[in-house]
Structure formats: C-alpha cells, structure tokens
Scaffold this motif. Structure first.
Motif, PDB file in Angstrom:
ATOM      1  N   GLY B  85      43.990  10.949  41.354  1.00 25.59           N
ATOM      2  CA  GLY B  85      43.729  10.937  42.671  1.00 25.59           C
ATOM      3  C   GLY B  85      44.700  12.473  42.440  1.00 25.59           C
ATOM      4  N   ILE B  86      45.322  13.282  40.774  1.00 23.39           N
ATOM      5  CA  ILE B  86      45.278  14.036  40.670  1.00 23.39           C
ATOM      6  C   ILE B  86      44.003  15.619  41.287  1.00 23.39           C
ATOM      7  N   GLU B  87      44.595  16.054  41.557  1.00 25.85           N
ATOM      8  CA  GLU B  87      43.275  17.351  41.683  1.00 25.85           C
ATOM      9  C   GLU B  87      43.036  17.569  40.149  1.00 25.85           C
ATOM     10  N   PRO B  88      41.730  17.390  40.005  1.00 24.85           N
ATOM     11  CA  PRO B  88      41.056  17.967  38.463  1.00 24.85           C
ATOM     12  C   PRO B  88      41.307  18.423  37.681  1.00 24.85           C
ATOM     13  N   ILE B  89      41.000  19.764  38.284  1.00 23.95           N
ATOM     14  CA  ILE B  89      41.940  21.095  37.699  1.00 23.95           C
ATOM     15  C   ILE B  89      43.421  20.769  36.685  1.00 23.95           C
ATOM     16  N   LEU B  90      43.836  20.302  38.058  1.00 32.20           N
ATOM     17  CA  LEU B  90      45.247  19.978  37.645  1.00 32.20           C
ATOM     18  C   LEU B  90      45.474  18.653  36.423  1.00 32.20           C
ATOM     19  N   PHE B  91      44.742  17.832  36.468  1.00 33.62           N
ATOM     20  CA  PHE B  91      44.589  17.050  35.720  1.00 33.62           C
ATOM     21  C   PHE B  91      44.530  17.580  34.054  1.00 33.62           C
ATOM     22  N   TYR B  92      43.132  18.139  34.462  1.00 35.68           N
ATOM     23  CA  TYR B  92      42.636  18.357  32.796  1.00 35.68           C
ATOM     24  C   TYR B  92      43.794  19.621  32.469  1.00 35.68           C
ATOM     25  N   LEU B  93      43.839  20.333  32.636  1.00 33.93           N
ATOM     26  CA  LEU B  93      45.373  21.715  32.568  1.00 33.93           C
ATOM     27  C   LEU B  93      46.510  21.022  31.558  1.00 33.93           C
ATOM     28  N   SER B  94      47.035  19.775  32.538  1.00 33.14           N
ATOM     29  CA  SER B  94      48.257  19.426  32.262  1.00 33.14           C
ATOM     30  C   SER B  94      47.665  19.112  31.036  1.00 33.14           C
ATOM     31  N   GLY B  95      47.095  18.107  30.589  1.00 25.74           N
ATOM     32  CA  GLY B  95      46.839  17.318  29.485  1.00 25.74           C
ATOM     33  C   GLY B  95      46.233  17.904  28.783  1.00 25.74           C
ATOM     34  N   ILE B  96      45.626  19.446  28.556  1.00 33.21           N
ATOM     35  CA  ILE B  96      45.434  20.265  27.896  1.00 33.21           C
ATOM     36  C   ILE B  96      47.000  21.107  26.896  1.00 33.21           C
ATOM     37  N   THR B  97      47.628  21.419  28.054  1.00 32.45           N
ATOM     38  CA  THR B  97      48.598  22.560  27.985  1.00 32.45           C
ATOM     39  C   THR B  97      49.549  21.136  26.773  1.00 32.45           C
ATOM     40  N   LEU B  98      49.441  20.060  27.528  1.00 36.17           N
ATOM     41  CA  LEU B  98      50.826  19.833  26.358  1.00 36.17           C
ATOM     42  C   LEU B  98      50.098  19.240  24.197  1.00 36.17           C
ATOM     43  N   TRP B  99      48.893  19.235  25.216  1.00 39.48           N
ATOM     44  CA  TRP B  99      47.895  18.197  23.886  1.00 39.48           C
ATOM     45  C   TRP B  99      48.724  20.271  22.808  1.00 39.48           C
ATOM     46  N   ASN B 100      47.544  21.305  23.616  1.00 36.14           N
ATOM     47  CA  ASN B 100      47.828  22.424  22.277  1.00 36.14           C
ATOM     48  C   ASN B 100      49.261  22.807  21.446  1.00 36.14           C
ATOM     49  N   TYR B 101      50.354  22.274  22.498  1.00 32.23           N
ATOM     50  CA  TYR B 101      51.181  22.465  21.594  1.00 32.23           C
ATOM     51  C   TYR B 101      51.802  21.215  19.983  1.00 32.23           C
ATOM     52  N   PHE B 102      50.856  20.210  20.981  1.00 30.48           N
ATOM     53  CA  PHE B 102      51.067  19.300  19.738  1.00 30.48           C
ATOM     54  C   PHE B 102      50.355  19.974  18.524  1.00 30.48           C
ATOM     55  N   SER B 103      49.342  19.318  19.022  1.00 26.16           N
ATOM     56  CA  SER B 103      48.228  20.347  17.874  1.00 26.16           C
ATOM     57  C   SER B 103      48.411  21.658  17.255  1.00 26.16           C
ATOM     58  N   ALA B 104      49.204  23.009  17.737  1.00 27.93           N
ATOM     59  CA  ALA B 104      49.112  24.065  16.932  1.00 27.93           C
ATOM     60  C   ALA B 104      50.992  23.869  16.332  1.00 27.93           C
ATOM     61  N   CYS B 105      51.734  22.554  16.656  1.00 31.59           N
ATOM     62  CA  CYS B 105      53.035  21.874  16.091  1.00 31.59           C
ATOM     63  C   CYS B 105      52.137  22.079  14.499  1.00 31.59           C
ATOM     64  N   LEU B 106      51.438  20.841  14.825  1.00 34.00           N
ATOM     65  CA  LEU B 106      50.807  20.139  13.804  1.00 34.00           C
ATOM     66  C   LEU B 106      50.504  21.216  12.590  1.00 34.00           C
ATOM     67  N   THR B 107      49.123  21.801  13.343  1.00 32.90           N
ATOM     68  CA  THR B 107      48.239  22.467  12.450  1.00 32.90           C
ATOM     69  C   THR B 107      48.946  23.426  11.611  1.00 32.90           C
ATOM     70  N   SER B 108      50.008  24.189  12.630  1.00 33.52           N
ATOM     71  CA  SER B 108      50.396  24.963  11.561  1.00 33.52           C
ATOM     72  C   SER B 108      51.884  25.141  10.713  1.00 33.52           C
ATOM     73  N   THR B 109      52.713  23.574  11.109  1.00 33.35           N
ATOM     74  CA  THR B 109      53.542  23.316  10.039  1.00 33.35           C
ATOM     75  C   THR B 109      52.659  22.945   8.998  1.00 33.35           C
ATOM     76  N   ALA B 110      51.774  22.527   8.776  1.00 36.43           N
ATOM     77  CA  ALA B 110      50.842  21.705   7.669  1.00 36.43           C
ATOM     78  C   ALA B 110      50.684  22.387   7.027  1.00 36.43           C
ATOM     79  N   THR B 111      50.232  23.865   7.100  1.00 40.19           N
ATOM     80  CA  THR B 111      50.277  24.526   5.902  1.00 40.19           C
ATOM     81  C   THR B 111      51.477  25.574   5.804  1.00 40.19           C
ATOM     82  N   THR B 112      52.465  25.010   6.051  1.00 39.67           N
ATOM     83  CA  THR B 112      54.196  25.404   5.763  1.00 39.67           C
ATOM     84  C   THR B 112      53.992  26.167   4.263  1.00 39.67           C
ATOM     85  N   PHE B 113      53.941  25.153   3.424  1.00 36.96           N
ATOM     86  CA  PHE B 113      53.638  25.842   1.896  1.00 36.96           C
ATOM     87  C   PHE B 113      52.528  26.529   1.382  1.00 36.96           C
TER      88      PHE B 113
END
Lengths: 433, 289
Positions: B85-113
């Motif tokens: 029941g959430i406006e679809p574009i908002l539904f997707y955008l909210s998921g992507i925004t939080l997911w992006n944060y997680f994936s960016a944190c993970l992939t860039s900390t993974a190359t720290t060394f």
C-alpha cells in the motif's frame, strides 16, 4: 634520570620468500596446529641469514636477526649498510608499519617517519588540503597544523600554488611541500630514510639544515638511513652498521663509517661475484695497482707513482680492434676525482684472442687527498660497451711528509689536491736612484 | 655533554613495539587521538570524488533514481508485486537508499588493507581510522540520497494530500547505526581475510549483488507470507532492518522487536569478530598484502 629514548631488544623479522598460494596456506595451517597445541612456531627455527646471492634451502629468511641497540635523547643515529642489509626493514619496524617477528622495542615519545615523503598526498586535492591531510596522517592534530601552516608553505616556497591541486605541481614543488609538512612535525623521534635523494641542491641543503636544527637545537632524536656517507658523517653523532640483518658495528659515527668502508673494500676485488654490465666479449678480469718497482700494492703514499695493471680477456676467435678503456677514480662520496681514458691519450688497442695485460702508467705522482678511492672500469669496442663494473677495486692513499718539511700534512681533508709549492718573500725593489 | 645511562626503568617508556597484541587490546584511545585524521579522510573521500565535475554531489541522485525506476518497471509493472500500500516509487526508493548505504559500507571497508597498502606501508596511524572514515563518508552520501527520498515523498504528498510523519521516524538513526555497524563488521572481517588470500575479494561484489535479492528491497515481506522460503529470508539479518525502516518512514505495518533483536545480535557478533581479526592482522599485513 635515564636519557634512553629507544631500547631495542632482540628484534628479529622473518620473511617468507616466494609467492602466496596453496604452499603458504599449508604452512599457515601447520603453524596454527602448532599454536593450538601450545608449541612454538616451527618455521621460526629454520630461517636463514639474508644473503641474497646464495641459494637458501628453506624459503624463510631473517631480514633482521637479534638486533639490539639503544638510542639516547638527542642522538642522531646514522644507520648504514649495503643494500639488503636490513636498514629499511628496521625503520619499518620502528615506525610501526610492520611488527617484528620476535623481540620488542621500547620507545619514549612519539615516533614519526619520513619513509617516503608525500605519503597520502591526494593528487586531486589542493596544496592546502594536502597539508592538512598529510599532517594528520603523520600524527598532527588540526590545531598543530594550523599553527604551522604558514611556516610549511614558506619552507616549501609554494605560496602561489597553495590552492591548486598537487597533481599540477612540478615534482620539485611536490617534494618540497611534502618534506615541509614532515619537517614541521614535532615528534620526539624522527625516522628518515633517504628523503634527501630528491630535490635540487639548494633544497637538499635546506632539508639537511632542518634536520640538523631539529636534532641539535630542539634536542630531538633522529634515526637517519642513507647511502650518502658525507651526509651521514655531517649529521649523525652515532652510527649503526647493519650486515645481513645483524648489527656489525655500533658506536661513534666515524668509527662505524670506517668499519663500513673496510667492509666495502673486502667486497671490492671479489672478481667472481662482480656486478657487470655490457656484452662481455672482451672483459676485464683483474685490475691491480703497482708501484714504480712493479710491486703490487693497495696502499700508497701521497706523492707515490702508481701504475694500473689490467688483465683483459678476449673470448672471441678474432682480433678485437678499436678497444677503449676508461678507469674512473671516485672518492667515497662518489665524486669523480681522476679519469684515465685511452681515447683521451689517443692510445688505440687491439685485443688478440685470449688474455692480454695492459698497463696504464701515471706520468705524474699521486697528489690527491689521503683517502680511499674506488675504481670504476669500463671497456668499449667502438661504441658498444663490453664490460662495466662499478667500484671494482679500491686503493688507499696515506698521508705523509709530502712537502718534505719533516711532518705530515695537517688537516688533509680540507683539500682535494695537493701541489708542491714554495713560499718566499719577494725582495723589495729599491728604486732610489 | 655528559651522558648517564641508567637501565631498567621501563616505566618511562611510553610505548612498546612488539610482535603481537593480546586479543582484546583494541587501542580505541588512539583512534580517538587521531579523530582529526578521521574527519580529514571523510573530507578527502568526499571532495576528491567531485573534483573536475560540474554537478558534484548531485550525481548521487542519479543512481538511486534510475534504479528505482528500473525496479518500478521490473517488479511493479512486469512482475506485479504489491508494495504494502505504499506508493511504489517511494517503496523502492526507500529500500534502495538504505541498501546502498549498507553495500557501500561493506564493499569499501572490505578493501581497507589492500586498497591503502601504499599509505599503510609508510606511516603508522591506527588502521581502524580508515574503515571508520568510510562509514562516515558513506553516511554523507546516504544523507544526500535520503534527501532525494524526502523530496520525492513531499512531491507525492501534494499528489495524495497526505504526508506521514510520526514518532516512528525516531527509528531511522537507530536503524542507520545498525546498518553501519553491520557493514563495518563484515567489511573488516573480509578486509582482514583478504590481506593474504584474495579469494574473498573476488566473491564480494557479486555476493552483495545477490544478497540484495534475498533482502526485501524490491518486495515486501508480507508478499511472501504463504511461501515456504519466507523463513529463509526472515533469517537474513538485514530483513528486519529494511522492513522497520519502511515502517518508520511510512507508518505501514509494525515493528517486530524479536527479529530486530536478532539483527542486533548478529551485528554485534560480526563487529566483535571483525575488530578482533582486524586488530590481529593490522600488525603484519604489510608483509603479506
């Protein structure tokens, strides 16, 4: 109160040779298995001393082995040794970029290293941004950097470019800025590795002056690694000589440098393991020094005559003509002192197949500063370099009564060349007629 | 100058360089001392990325916007998956925004060394500063993308004449922190494991991509209610975070405290293991990296 600022006890660093792969994984598993059972690491026992040109058997070497030394407040310790002796590894351990395998170093105060200037410089950022970033990487706080900012910019001489990305800087500006940041750190202990190899002469002087200033006026401790003996002698009061990862000498800098020179002399003259360049059809097999009577010597006195005697081999079947031989005589600081070139005198050699002996006789006596000299040998056929060796052999010239005044020359290090001469007062012309 | 050497006064030395540290010597105090460096790294990451671009940080709008549109077509129109029941574009955008944060944190900390070996090889500073700076600089990026989300939400609020805002918004920072810690924990585990053996690095970007599909980014959990594999997706520790994030933003559904606690537990375990490994590896990784 104790003045010790560094106390290193039994520092060792082991490296595994070869690549990382399944072989090293098997060793890791094995190591873990020993550790789980509470036993000692099995690979620590089998390490070998780090001699590069000898074939080892285990694949593990000790880059450093049981190093012990102490440094006192205000000391400038010069760390010298041939390539691969472990100098840089020791500095890495000291600057904490890697941990020792065994042993410990106790340190009083902050250590900052200049292992390579410009660490962490980001090419896209401006000079200003990089000063802050680099300063922080080297351990300064923002406040400290702000306080020193003008001084750094001034030292580097880049006022005009301070808001331009450093990728647009000339390499000289880049290095000056980087060294500027590092030089204005205020650590209790400064670790410097060959930074002075870069930059123009004026800047080198500035950098050396800054280091001297840091150690003498501010009482900081400096560890300095360099191959430039003149700089080491000039800056340091104590020295440590490393050889194959162990301490070969520790003490006042003059003594340690002398020890190093002696070590180099022994290494020179080892014709089998000589590092050669060139095509090698014609090669110099040996060079010896003879006095007027044809006696072989490596020590001469100021004013002696000297002949160079070369054994040259032509390993082809034909006569090689247009042979040119150059002997370059260098002092310990690698400054060219004398040069003997067959082309200069118009001597034209042909080499018959097999071995020949060639003499270079000096028509003048030796009048250069009592010191140790190295000979670089080059042999050309036409334009093609056949053989080239750096520091192939060395000879020594000793001080003596050169002027026949009954005593040896005072402070011979103040001149490079000595000429016999005489002094007299000119009789006044009495034109009173 | 006269020198007197009196030995064996170890209390005077301020630090000791030795082979390994104990498992729990984390040296967080030192990280705090280097906080200026932390913020300068954040600044560097952020400003260096946009040098010589005209749009600068606006580029961050593009990626989530395009992905959301793609999801709208793919999952909304073609697959016809409902959005609670959430406006679809908002539904997707909210998921992507939080997911992006997680994936960016993970992939860039993974190359720290592996990615910073050049700096690490020359100078010492607490290595943990770098992954922390990555988490923070990605937080700024998250902020920008969240701004996009807000703008789109406001635009739709005019259309629907309704804009949800409530106490549930207070969940957002907590969820963000959880996501950051989770990304950091796994990221430094991988970075520690890849210093010597690079096998994990090959896997990572691919794995992150796949992980998004077993996390309710493009579909709501309610859609899977009767499916047998729903429990598997429930076990994904990221699932409760994304679901709660949507609840917080739009007020649809409710908070499942049990599964959130489970996420928190996994995060703490990952973070502790990560810190221990990192602490052990940072001493000698220069020799094997």
């Amino acid at each position: 109160m104790s003045n010790l600022v560094i106390k290193a006890e039994n520092i060792s660093k082991q490296y595994r040779l070869g690549t990382v792969g399944t072989g090293s994984f098997a060793h890791d598993v094995n190591r873990l298995w020993y550790k789980v059972r509470g036993k000692e690491d099995p690979y620590l026992r089998i390490g070998e001393t780090n001699v590069r040109n000898q074939q080892g058997t285990t694949g593990y070497v000790w880059a450093l082995h049981e190093i012990n030394f102490q440094v006192e407040q205000g000391d400038v310790l010069g760390i010298i040794g041939r390539n691969g002796a472990g100098k840089s590894t020791l500095l890495k351990v000291l600057s904490r970029t890697t941990a020792p395998t065994t042993g410990s170093i106790k340190v009083k105060g902050r250590i900052a290293s200049l292992l390579e200037v410009g660490t962490g410089f980001h090419p896209e950022l401006t000079g200003r941004e990089n000063i802050f970033l680099n300063g922080a990487i080297l351990g300064m706080t923002k406040k400290e950097i702000k306080r020193k900012f003008d001084e750094i910019v001034d030292f580097a001489g880049v006022e005009r470019y301070i808001d331009t990305p450093v990728k647009r800087y000339s390499s000289g500006m880049y290095v000056r800025l980087a060294f500027g940041v590092a030089a204005h750190l205020e650590p209790e202990i400064l670790v410097v590795d060959e930074v002075l190899a870069v930059g123009d002469a004026e800047f080198q002087k500035k950098a050396l002056g800054k280091m001297k200033d840091v150690s003498q006026n501010e009482g900081r401790t400096v560890l300095f690694v360099s191959h430039n003996m003149a700089a080491v002698q000039n800056l340091c009061n104590r020295g440590m000589l490393l050889q194959h990862g162990t301490v070969a000498g520790l003490g006042p800098i003059e003594e340690v440098i002398r020890l190093y020179q002696k070590m180099n002399e022994q290494a020179a003259g080892n014709w089998e393991n000589m590092n050669r360049k060139g095509e090698g059809v014609c090669k110099v097999m040996r060079l010896s020094f003879e006095d007027e009577n044809g006696k072989e010597r490596s020590h001469f006195q100021l004013g002696d005559f000297l002949n160079f005697k070369l054994s040259v081999i032509n390993s082809s079947e034909i006569i090689q003509d247009r042979i040119r031989i150059i002997l370059g005589i260098y002092n310990l600081n690698s400054e060219g002192i004398l040069r003997f070139d067959t082309q200069a005198t118009g001597a034209n050699f042909e080499l018959h197949p097999g071995q020949s002996e060639i003499i270079c006789r000096l028509d003048e006596h030796l009048n250069i500063r009592p010191d140790t000299y190295y000979v670089n040998i080059a042999l050309f056929k036409g334009d093609s370099m056949q053989d080239y060796m750096e520091k192939a052999v060395s000879f020594e010239i000793d001080n003596c009564d050169y002027y026949g005044s009954g005593r040896t020359i005072d402070s011979p290090e103040l001149a490079k060349v000595f000429l016999r001469h005489s002094w007299f007062e000119q009789h006044k012309m009495h034109n009173e007629k | 100058m006269k020198r007197e050497v009196i030995e064996n006064i170890p209390e005077q030395f301020t630090q000791v360089i030795k082979p390994g540290t104990g498992l729990f010597e984390l040296n967080l105090k030192e990280v705090w001392r280097y906080r200026d460096l932390l913020f300068l790294f954040v600044k560097r990451d952020f400003s260096a990325q946009y040098k010589q671009t005209i749009l600068g940080p606006l580029w961050h709008f593009l990626q989530p916007a395009l992905t959301a549109i793609m999801f709208l077509i793919l999952f909304g129109k073609i697959a016809n998956i409902p959005t609670d029941g959430i406006e679809p574009i908002l539904f997707y955008l909210s998921g992507i925004t939080l997911w992006n944060y997680f994936s960016a944190c993970l992939t860039s900390t993974a190359t720290t060394f592996t990615g910073n070996a050049a700096i690490f090889g020359k100078v010492y500073f607490p290595r943990l500063v770098l992954p922390l700076s990555v988490i923070l600089s990605n937080l700024i990026r998250f902020g920008i993308q969240f701004l996009l989300l807000l703008l789109v939400m406001i635009a739709y609020a005019f259309k629907a004449n309704y804009f949800y805002i409530g106490w549930s918004w207070l969940w957002i920072p907590a969820l963000l922190l959880l996501m950051a810690m989770f990304g950091l924990g796994f990221g430094i585990i991988i970075s520690s494991l890849t210093t010597k053996y690079r096998d994990f690095a090959v896997l990572l970007s691919f794995a992150v991509q796949l992980a998004m599909y077993i996390t309710p980014v493009a579909y709501p959990m309610s859609f899977l209610k009767s499916k047998s594999y729903a429990t598997w997706i429930q076990w994904n520790p990221l699932t409760p975070v994304i679901e709660t994030f949507r609840y917080a933003l739009f007020g649809v559904g409710q908070v499942n405290y049990g599964s959130l606690l489970y996420s928190l537990g996994v995060t703490i375990v990952a973070l502790v293991i990560g810190l221990l490994l990192f602490n052990k590896v940072e001493k000698t990784f220069m020799d094997t990296v």
